[in-house]
Design an enzyme around this catalytic site. Structure first.
Site, short mmCIF file in Angstrom:
data_model
loop_
_atom_site.label_atom_id
_atom_site.label_comp_id
_atom_site.label_asym_id
_atom_site.label_seq_id
_atom_site.Cartn_x
_atom_site.Cartn_y
_atom_site.Cartn_z
N ASP A 124 -2.07 3.40 0.78
CA ASP A 124 -1.23 2.23 0.59
C ASP A 124 -0.88 2.12 -0.89
O ASP A 124 -1.75 2.22 -1.75
CB ASP A 124 -1.96 0.97 1.05
CG ASP A 124 -1.08 -0.26 0.94
OD1 ASP A 124 -0.05 -0.31 1.63
OD2 ASP A 124 -1.42 -1.15 0.16
N ASP A 169 1.68 -0.29 -2.64
CA ASP A 169 1.88 -1.60 -3.27
C ASP A 169 0.60 -2.41 -3.28
O ASP A 169 -0.04 -2.61 -2.25
CB ASP A 169 2.98 -2.38 -2.55
CG ASP A 169 4.33 -1.67 -2.67
OD1 ASP A 169 4.60 -1.13 -3.75
OD2 ASP A 169 5.08 -1.65 -1.68
#
Length: 208
Positions: free
Chosen positions: A81, A83
């Site tokens: 992931d 962000d």
């Protein structure tokens, strides 16, 4: 044996005095109060007990353990992931997104140039809120789709509880109104959820 007798005044049946003598009075329940100190002491005892357990020599205490068996040889691609996990953004990014959105409205969609005076309000719109497209309000719903009073805004103006109930007739919103009715031809939902951190800046600009 429980004996009964008839009352002389109203002829009703009542228990004899011997019945009441056999009733045992229950002791008062003691209420235990857990202070912060007692909870902290209990935590330290459990922690010390866990630390006293000896692990096998081949176990790395800093390793990551999976609940299910996983053969890494069968994994071709690893994804992370990005962000707010690999990339941590500064608060200045919120202002940048807001300013770019405001500039796009003016230059591309020919909005009045006066909206350039609208400054970004950090913290006004947060992830998880819903925007009612039909009624034009920003609203917070809990997991049971119940309106949280004090969280309903039209623009930057908060609506009172009376105004909210007059608008929705009920505190609980039907799921078909929030997510759309799949069994109907009009399946489009009436609400949009701010599920992305990058949407909050746009919705602040929208409601203003």
């Amino acid at each position: 044996m429980i004996l009964k007798e008839v009352c002389a005044k109203c002829s009703c049946t009542k228990f004899t005095s011997s019945f009441y003598k056999n009733i045992q009075v229950l002791p008062k329940l003691s209420v235990r109060f857990h202070s912060t100190q007692r909870l902290e002491e209990a935590y330290k005892r459990v922690k010390a007990k866990c630390q006293s357990k000896k692990l096998p020599k081949d176990v790395n205490p800093c390793a990551v353990f999976a609940c299910n068996e996983l053969d890494l040889k069968e994994v071709n691609v690893y994804g992370f992931d990005y962000d707010y996990t690999l990339a941590c953004y500064k608060p200045s990014l919120d202002y940048l997104l807001y300013n770019l959105g405001r500039q796009t409205l003016i230059e591309q969609y020919k909005y009045p140039k006066e909206i350039a005076n609208l400054e970004y309000k950090p913290g006004f719109a947060v992830r998880g809120l819903h925007y009612d497209i039909e009624k034009g309000v920003l609203i917070k719903l809990d997991s049971f789709l119940q309106i949280q009073f004090g969280s309903v805004y039209r623009g930057l103006k908060p609506l009172s509880n009376e105004e909210v109930l007059k608008l929705y007739k009920n505190r609980i919103i039907p799921i078909a109104y929030v997510e759309g009715n799949r069994d109907s031809s009009d399946s489009q939902s009436k609400m949009v959820q701010l599920a992305d951190l990058f949407l909050c800046q746009k919705w602040v600009l929208f409601v203003m």
